[in-house]
Design a protein around this motif. Structure first.
Motif, short mmCIF file in Angstrom:
data_model
loop_
_atom_site.label_atom_id
_atom_site.label_comp_id
_atom_site.label_asym_id
_atom_site.label_seq_id
_atom_site.Cartn_x
_atom_site.Cartn_y
_atom_site.Cartn_z
N TYR A 162 0.82 -1.24 0.01
CA TYR A 162 0.04 0.15 -0.27
C TYR A 162 0.80 1.24 0.10
CZ TYR A 162 -3.23 -3.55 1.78
OH TYR A 162 -4.00 -4.47 2.30
N ARG A 163 0.55 2.28 -0.61
CA ARG A 163 1.16 3.69 -0.74
C ARG A 163 0.38 4.20 0.75
NH1 ARG A 163 0.10 3.63 -6.09
NH2 ARG A 163 -1.84 4.86 -5.94
N THR A 164 1.49 4.99 1.40
CA THR A 164 1.10 5.61 2.60
C THR A 164 1.00 6.96 2.49
OG1 THR A 164 3.04 5.52 3.60
CG2 THR A 164 1.76 3.91 3.59
N HIS B 269 4.50 0.23 11.40
CA HIS B 269 3.07 0.76 11.78
C HIS B 269 2.30 -0.66 12.15
CE1 HIS B 269 -0.50 3.54 12.59
NE2 HIS B 269 -1.29 2.37 11.97
N LEU B 270 1.70 -0.51 13.29
CA LEU B 270 0.52 -1.85 13.63
C LEU B 270 -1.01 -1.06 13.75
CD1 LEU B 270 3.40 -2.19 15.10
CD2 LEU B 270 2.24 -4.02 16.07
N GLY B 271 -1.69 -1.94 13.12
CA GLY B 271 -3.19 -1.62 13.39
C GLY B 271 -3.58 -0.29 12.59
N HIS B 272 -4.78 -0.01 12.70
CA HIS B 272 -5.42 1.45 12.23
C HIS B 272 -4.88 1.89 10.84
CE1 HIS B 272 -7.33 1.80 16.00
NE2 HIS B 272 -6.06 1.72 16.85
N ASP C 275 -8.65 1.53 2.46
CA ASP C 275 -9.24 0.23 2.21
C ASP C 275 -8.28 -0.91 2.32
OD1 ASP C 275 -10.78 -1.94 1.72
OD2 ASP C 275 -11.21 -1.31 -0.55
N ILE C 276 -8.32 -1.66 3.41
CA ILE C 276 -7.17 -2.48 3.62
C ILE C 276 -7.38 -3.81 2.35
CG2 ILE C 276 -8.57 -4.00 5.29
CD1 ILE C 276 -4.61 -3.09 5.42
N SER C 277 -8.61 -3.98 2.10
CA SER C 277 -9.03 -4.80 1.27
C SER C 277 -8.71 -4.46 -0.18
CB SER C 277 -10.64 -5.24 1.17
OG SER C 277 -11.34 -3.91 0.60
N GLY C 278 -8.31 -3.41 -0.54
CA GLY C 278 -7.68 -2.80 -1.67
C GLY C 278 -6.16 -2.58 -1.85
#
Length: 270
Positions: A152-154, A199-202, A210-213
């Motif tokens: 994921y890009r952040t 990073h952990l969580g959130h 969208d964690i699913s994408g």
């Protein structure tokens, strides 16, 4: 740990790392997660010499996503420190050829694209610390599902250098909280392949809507009793190369890595 010898069709004895590279030369174009266990895998970035010093500086300023484990001489597709026979032009399952910040081609070798002014950088990959996680009994979801790790890009900005700037890309693996703590402890020992999580969580707090994408790779399920754990990712250079819109560059396709002759066990610092 599978670090023994196997044989080619010609009967020649080779290590699993060389066997993987021979498979790439023969056209293998699948994820390298779980392949040649015991050996270091690397992210790849190839740039013209005029941009190499700025990119090198970018990596120095951003060692979490861009830990350099090997670098070629100008115009030389070989990096003997990573493998005597290794050829940057043929030994990655699939490449991305970038022109002005856009992917122009995704070949399985770059013989036709190689130039005498190119410099190759090999960056540490989280696949190396996954072996240490699995050795401790921690499940790796994308390996279980036989897909590419989700990336994921952040909104975490890298330190800029020359034309190279932009957000960090992270890879994600879900764990139950107790396992997540153990994963932090284990991966801290491997700074040359991204080290501890960033990073952990959130997910939303680092800009992931969208964690699913995922932006790269494949989605994996995160169960109700798990938290997503995010590590800096060597796909970050692809993001900054795209943003810089330099005329020409080559990278690996996400999840399809260069397999070296270095051994993961030699990377641990503790």
């Amino acid at each position: 740990m599978n670090v023994g010898l196997t044989r080619t069709e010609q009967g020649e004895q080779v290590t699993p790392s060389l066997k993987a590279r021979l498979d790439c030369r023969a056209g293998m174009a699948s994820s390298t997660a779980g392949i040649a266990n015991g050996y270091v895998q690397g992210n790849l970035a190839i740039l013209p010499e005029k941009f190499a010093s700025s990119f090198h500086r970018f990596c120095q300023l951003n060692p979490k996503p861009c830990p350099i484990i090997g670098m070629s001489d100008v115009g030389n597709p070989k990096i003997p420190a990573l493998g005597i026979d290794l050829d940057i032009r043929t030994d990655v399952p699939r490449y991305r050829v970038w022109r002005d910040g856009e992917v122009a081609d995704e070949p399985t070798d770059i013989m036709a694209h190689w130039r005498d002014d190119l410099v190759a950088f090999v960056l540490g990959c989280s696949f190396s610390f996954e072996e240490a996680l699995m050795a401790e009994g921690l499940p790796i979801r994308h390996i279980e599902h036989k897909v590419r790790v989700p990336m994921y890009r952040t909104n975490i900005q890298c330190q800029p250098a020359g034309p190279f700037a932009g957000p960090m890309v992270v890879s994600m693996r879900p764990f139950k909280p107790a396992d997540a703590i153990r994963a932090v402890q284990i991966t801290t020992r491997f700074p040359s392949v991204h080290g501890a999580p960033v990073h952990l969580g959130h997910p939303h707090s680092i800009g992931i809507a969208d964690i699913s994408g995922p932006d790269y790779g494949d989605p994996v399920p995160v169960e109700a009793d798990e938290i997503p754990v995010f590590w800096a990712c060597g796909v970050t250079p692809q993001s900054v190369i795209a943003a810089a819109k330099i005329p020409f560059a080559i990278t690996h396709a996400p999840g399809l890595m260069l397999i070296t002759d270095l051994q993961n066990k030699h990377l641990a610092v503790l």
